[in-house]
Design an enzyme around this catalytic site. Structure first.
Site, mmCIF file in Angstrom:
data_model
loop_
_atom_site.group_PDB
_atom_site.id
_atom_site.type_symbol
_atom_site.label_atom_id
_atom_site.label_comp_id
_atom_site.label_asym_id
_atom_site.label_seq_id
_atom_site.Cartn_x
_atom_site.Cartn_y
_atom_site.Cartn_z
ATOM 1 C CG HIS A 26 69.422 106.911 20.508
ATOM 2 N ND1 HIS A 26 69.581 106.136 19.383
ATOM 3 C CD2 HIS A 26 69.266 106.041 21.541
ATOM 4 C CE1 HIS A 26 69.527 104.854 19.712
ATOM 5 N NE2 HIS A 26 69.332 104.766 21.021
ATOM 6 C CD GLU A 51 68.847 101.394 26.310
ATOM 7 O OE1 GLU A 51 68.212 101.616 27.366
ATOM 8 O OE2 GLU A 51 68.304 101.268 25.198
#
Length: 270
Positions: free
Chosen positions: A11, A89
């Site tokens: 990201h 994550e």
């Protein structure tokens, strides 16, 4: 043989990335202004790639990044993104929302080092790796199933355009292999998959490819480069090969690791 490409992108930057604050899963921070610019730059770089599948973590920073990539695409603007919690994550427990320096201090107090240290309520590296393996195996089964269906109902061979669209944009160099290994006797790609995820997750996935799949990596890369965290919107590309029948593990070739040439000028402060 069934072959497919996997392009993995981290990201874009968030404010907390810049401030070195642990986000994990519990801090759902949006992209910063720089992060949006990085996502747009990644999209421009990938605009000619013909993706057949797009997956993303379901956290805000990855959702915004994948949207920024696809809106620049010539072929994938209207493609449906599949959001998957398995791409999130690593969970950092009590360390989420706290400075990275505090996580390192916690690890030191426990007589351990980052990233092997697991803070209370966090996810171990083994748990993270299993999560990545679970998603990857799901992805492989999906591609093999679709390739089998296409083979059953269509006489056409896999198209070479998927591979050529990748080969044209990923330059050769220190972080890239010298070839996509697509000689005249090799079938074209059955699919080209884009995955947008997170730094620790991608590092864990690289470890899985290296240690479990015995993936071949560009010879010029050092072990430390393979274990470093990807920069924001860094790109890593794999080619996966299944023998006929799709039984057993695929062979894997890494084309490039943490490529970031598209960020030239984006990260510079005025």
């Amino acid at each position: 043989m069934t072959r497919f490409a996997l392009t993995v992108v981290r990201h874009g930057e968030t404010r907390l990335n810049k401030e070195k604050i642990i986000q994990g899963q519990g801090i759902d921070e949006p992209l910063s202004e720089t992060g949006f610019k990085q996502a747009a730059a990644a999209g421009i770089f990938l605009k000619d790639v013909k993706f057949t599948h797009v997956f993303s973590s379901d956290l805000t920073r990855t959702k915004q990044t994948v949207h920024g990539i696809l809106e620049k695409s010539k072929f994938c603007k209207d493609m449906t993104v599949k959001y998957d919690s398995r791409l999130r994550e690593r969970k950092y427990g009590v360390a989420e929302g706290r400075p990275l320096s505090e996580l390192r201090a916690m690890a030191k107090a426990a007589g351990e080092e980052c990233p092997a240290f697991t803070p209370p309520g966090g996810e171990t590296l083994d748990q993270l790796k299993r999560r990545g393996k679970d998603f990857f195996e799901f992805l492989c089964q999906l591609i093999l199933k679709e390739a089998g269906q296409n083979e059953q109902f269509s006489q056409e061979a896999p198209s070479s355009c998927l591979e050529s669209s990748l080969a044209e944009i990923f330059p050769l160099g220190k972080n890239c292999a010298s070839t996509f290994n697509s000689d005249s006797g090799t079938p074209g790609l059955a699919a080209s998959v884009l995955v947008v995820s997170h730094g620790a997750y991608i590092r864990s996935l690289l470890d899985y490819f290296l240690t479990d799949l015995k993936c071949s990596f560009p010879a010029t890369l050092s072990r430390s480069e393979l274990t470093s965290v990807s920069p924001n919107t860094g790109m890593t590309v794999f080619i996966l090969n299944f023998e006929k029948g799709g039984k057993g593990r695929p062979t894997a070739q890494c084309v490039c690791v943490n490529l970031q040439g598209h960020l030239a000028g984006v990260n510079k402060t005025p």
